[in-house]
Design a protein around this motif. Structure first.
Motif, PDB file in Angstrom:
ATOM      1  N   TYR A  52       0.832  -1.204   0.000  1.00 46.16           N
ATOM      2  CA  TYR A  52       0.000   0.000   0.000  1.00 46.16           C
ATOM      3  C   TYR A  52       0.867   1.255   0.000  1.00 46.16           C
ATOM      4  O   TYR A  52       0.653   2.170  -0.784  1.00 46.16           O
ATOM      5  CB  TYR A  52      -0.924  -0.003   1.223  1.00 46.16           C
ATOM      6  CG  TYR A  52      -1.464   1.360   1.581  1.00 46.16           C
ATOM      7  CD1 TYR A  52      -2.467   1.963   0.827  1.00 46.16           C
ATOM      8  CD2 TYR A  52      -0.962   2.055   2.681  1.00 46.16           C
ATOM      9  CE1 TYR A  52      -2.947   3.226   1.149  1.00 46.16           C
ATOM     10  CE2 TYR A  52      -1.439   3.311   3.012  1.00 46.16           C
ATOM     11  CZ  TYR A  52      -2.430   3.887   2.245  1.00 46.16           C
ATOM     12  OH  TYR A  52      -2.901   5.132   2.562  1.00 46.16           O
ATOM     13  N   THR A 105       2.513   1.706  -3.386  1.00 41.68           N
ATOM     14  CA  THR A 105       1.525   2.155  -4.365  1.00 41.68           C
ATOM     15  C   THR A 105       1.231   3.635  -4.179  1.00 41.68           C
ATOM     16  O   THR A 105       1.186   4.404  -5.148  1.00 41.68           O
ATOM     17  CB  THR A 105       0.224   1.334  -4.236  1.00 41.68           C
ATOM     18  OG1 THR A 105       0.527  -0.048  -4.428  1.00 41.68           O
ATOM     19  CG2 THR A 105      -0.827   1.779  -5.245  1.00 41.68           C
ATOM     20  N   ALA A 128      -7.522   5.072  -3.681  1.00 43.04           N
ATOM     21  CA  ALA A 128      -7.110   4.267  -4.833  1.00 43.04           C
ATOM     22  C   ALA A 128      -6.042   3.259  -4.423  1.00 43.04           C
ATOM     23  O   ALA A 128      -6.090   2.093  -4.845  1.00 43.04           O
ATOM     24  CB  ALA A 128      -6.590   5.169  -5.947  1.00 43.04           C
ATOM     25  N   ALA A 129      -5.087   3.683  -3.601  1.00 40.76           N
ATOM     26  CA  ALA A 129      -4.036   2.766  -3.144  1.00 40.76           C
ATOM     27  C   ALA A 129      -4.616   1.674  -2.249  1.00 40.76           C
ATOM     28  O   ALA A 129      -4.250   0.503  -2.370  1.00 40.76           O
ATOM     29  CB  ALA A 129      -2.944   3.537  -2.412  1.00 40.76           C
ATOM     30  N   GLU A 157      -7.697   0.495  -2.318  1.00 42.24           N
ATOM     31  CA  GLU A 157      -8.466  -0.426  -3.152  1.00 42.24           C
ATOM     32  C   GLU A 157      -7.556  -1.310  -3.994  1.00 42.24           C
ATOM     33  O   GLU A 157      -7.860  -2.481  -4.215  1.00 42.24           O
ATOM     34  CB  GLU A 157      -9.423   0.354  -4.048  1.00 42.24           C
ATOM     35  CG  GLU A 157     -10.586   0.942  -3.290  1.00 42.24           C
ATOM     36  CD  GLU A 157     -11.534   1.739  -4.164  1.00 42.24           C
ATOM     37  OE1 GLU A 157     -11.305   1.829  -5.392  1.00 42.24           O
ATOM     38  OE2 GLU A 157     -12.505   2.279  -3.620  1.00 42.24           O
ATOM     39  N   ALA A 158      -6.431  -0.751  -4.447  1.00 41.49           N
ATOM     40  CA  ALA A 158      -5.505  -1.543  -5.262  1.00 41.49           C
ATOM     41  C   ALA A 158      -4.907  -2.690  -4.471  1.00 41.49           C
ATOM     42  O   ALA A 158      -4.711  -3.790  -5.002  1.00 41.49           O
ATOM     43  CB  ALA A 158      -4.395  -0.640  -5.802  1.00 41.49           C
ATOM     44  N   VAL A 159      -4.629  -2.467  -3.199  1.00 44.19           N
ATOM     45  CA  VAL A 159      -3.967  -3.493  -2.385  1.00 44.19           C
ATOM     46  C   VAL A 159      -4.962  -4.377  -1.644  1.00 44.19           C
ATOM     47  O   VAL A 159      -4.837  -5.598  -1.630  1.00 44.19           O
ATOM     48  CB  VAL A 159      -2.993  -2.836  -1.376  1.00 44.19           C
ATOM     49  CG1 VAL A 159      -2.415  -3.872  -0.431  1.00 44.19           C
ATOM     50  CG2 VAL A 159      -1.888  -2.098  -2.117  1.00 44.19           C
ATOM     51  N   SER A 204     -11.714  -3.655  -3.353  1.00 44.09           N
ATOM     52  CA  SER A 204     -12.810  -2.705  -3.189  1.00 44.09           C
ATOM     53  C   SER A 204     -13.683  -3.141  -2.037  1.00 44.09           C
ATOM     54  O   SER A 204     -14.251  -4.218  -2.051  1.00 44.09           O
ATOM     55  CB  SER A 204     -13.656  -2.632  -4.455  1.00 44.09           C
ATOM     56  OG  SER A 204     -13.032  -1.849  -5.419  1.00 44.09           O
TER      57      SER A 204
END
Length: 76
Positions: free
Chosen positions: A35, A38, A63-64, A66-68, A71
């Motif tokens: 995280y 990112t 966004a970071a 959710e990326a790791v 959602s």
């Protein structure tokens, strides 16, 4: 196979519990490091580059996350 038998009988040795705890903590640390990396990379982009991918500075943390972590609905 032996582990499945132990779980079914309800007998989990303290060492197994410790190993599971350590594995979960290690996984959490790895995800947190991912995280942070990112977020660093997103912060390194220009505003124009962020706009190209549909992000703005105020949305970078989400966004970071959710990326790791995937959602998830975040309340509050």
């Amino acid at each position: 196979m032996a582990q499945a038998n132990l779980v079914q009988s309800g007998e989990i040795r303290p060492l197994q519990r410790l190993e599971a705890f350590v594995a979960l903590r290690l996984e959490a640390l790895v995800k947190y490091a991912r995280y942070r990396q990112t977020l660093r990379e997103l912060n390194g982009l220009t505003n124009a580059e962020l706009a190209d991918i549909g992000l703005s500075r105020p949305t970078l943390r989400r966004a970071a996350l959710e990326a790791v972590y995937g959602s998830k609905e975040i309340n509050g």
